[in-house]
Design an enzyme around this catalytic site. Structure first.
Site, PDB file in Angstrom:
ATOM      1  N   SER A 137      11.416   6.239  56.314  1.00  8.79           N
ATOM      2  CA  SER A 137      11.904   7.595  56.080  1.00  8.79           C
ATOM      3  C   SER A 137      11.318   8.540  57.120  1.00  8.79           C
ATOM      4  CB  SER A 137      11.514   8.067  54.676  1.00  8.79           C
ATOM      5  OG  SER A 137      12.068   9.338  54.408  1.00  8.79           O
ATOM      6  N   GLU A 138      12.136   9.490  57.597  1.00 11.33           N
ATOM      7  CA  GLU A 138      11.712  10.379  58.677  1.00 11.33           C
ATOM      8  C   GLU A 138      10.477  11.197  58.346  1.00 11.33           C
ATOM      9  OE1 GLU A 138      16.190  11.363  58.603  1.00 11.33           O
ATOM     10  OE2 GLU A 138      14.911   9.974  57.478  1.00 11.33           O
ATOM     11  N   ASN A 139      10.237  11.463  57.063  1.00 10.42           N
ATOM     12  CA  ASN A 139       9.094  12.296  56.711  1.00 10.42           C
ATOM     13  C   ASN A 139       7.766  11.546  56.746  1.00 10.42           C
ATOM     14  OD1 ASN A 139      10.238  10.964  54.429  1.00 10.42           O
ATOM     15  ND2 ASN A 139       9.013  12.215  53.053  1.00 10.42           N
ATOM     16  N   SER A 176       6.773   9.165  63.056  1.00  7.53           N
ATOM     17  CA  SER A 176       7.993   8.645  62.457  1.00  7.53           C
ATOM     18  C   SER A 176       9.156   8.729  63.445  1.00  7.53           C
ATOM     19  CB  SER A 176       8.322   9.436  61.183  1.00  7.53           C
ATOM     20  OG  SER A 176       9.471   8.906  60.562  1.00  7.53           O
TER      21      SER A 176
END
Length: 219
Positions: free
Chosen positions: A49-51, A91
């Site tokens: 996930s990008e976060n 990320s």
């Protein structure tokens, strides 16, 4: 016989079926996040996930959510053994460094050559592309999940996208409520049609040239 369109959960399950052991996969905001709920038990698939999360599991049962444990769409998630957290910049370094095998995204339109439009329908829409452009260009494969048609009955698979583009010639496969479509250099190849839908009817609903799997595609 009436057409039995796939439900959103059924589309997610169909996507999960094609993800291979050991792959690193990003699930985009919205419908793609539901794929996490259909990864077969025992299969090692690492969700990103990008976060800043690597090793996500499915959504938690109701009442067991951790407000500090969310995906990029702010939905509660679980963690699999070995999961890790890291900085947002790291990320995106993974994404831009082409370390993701697959990214699964939603879309408003996909063109016959694999152009992707998934962040704006134009007009007064508020720009919100987020990390989609990085994912569309950074992942080794881009899979799209979407309904085959708009609410007005138009096809979301088009000759040329009319909405602002997220990426050019980046989509490799499309999963819809009617079928699965591979984007190839020779054109679109459709297979796994839903019950009650014959190939000629699918072509008519899609509005662009399609080939059956095993046949030569033609743009």
């Amino acid at each position: 016989m009436s057409i039995q369109r796939r439900s959103k959960d059924a589309i997610a399950k169909r996507v999960a079926q094609d993800i291979q052991e050991g792959m690193f996969v990003n699930l985009g905001i919205g419908l793609p996040t539901t794929v996490a709920n259909h990864i077969p038990a025992g299969r090692e698939i690492i969700l990103h996930s990008e976060n800043g999360v690597l090793g996500m599991g499915p959504q938690p049962p109701a009442g067991e959510e951790d407000p500090d444990l969310i995906n990029a769409g702010k939905q509660p998630v679980t963690l699999r053994p070995g999961a890790s957290f890291f900085h947002h910049a790291d990320s995106f370094g993974m994404i831009r460094g082409q370390h993701l095998d697959i990214c699964v995204l939603g879309a408003f339109q996909v063109s016959v050559r694999g152009d992707l439009a998934n962040w704006s329908t134009g007009g007064d829409a508020i720009p919100a592309v987020g990390g989609a452009m990085d994912l569309a260009l950074g992942a080794k494969q881009v899979w799209v999940m979407m309904e085959h048609q708009t609410k007005s009955g138009g096809s979301k698979i088009v000759q040329e996208c009319t909405y602002p583009l997220t990426g050019v010639a980046c989509v490799t496969r499309v999963y819809t409520d009617l079928c699965v479509i591979d984007v190839t250099p020779q054109g679109l190849v459709a297979y796994d049609l839903v019950e009650g839908l014959d190939f000629d009817a699918l072509v008519q609903l899609t509005g662009v040239p399609l080939a059956r799997k095993g046949e030569r595609a033609a743009v």
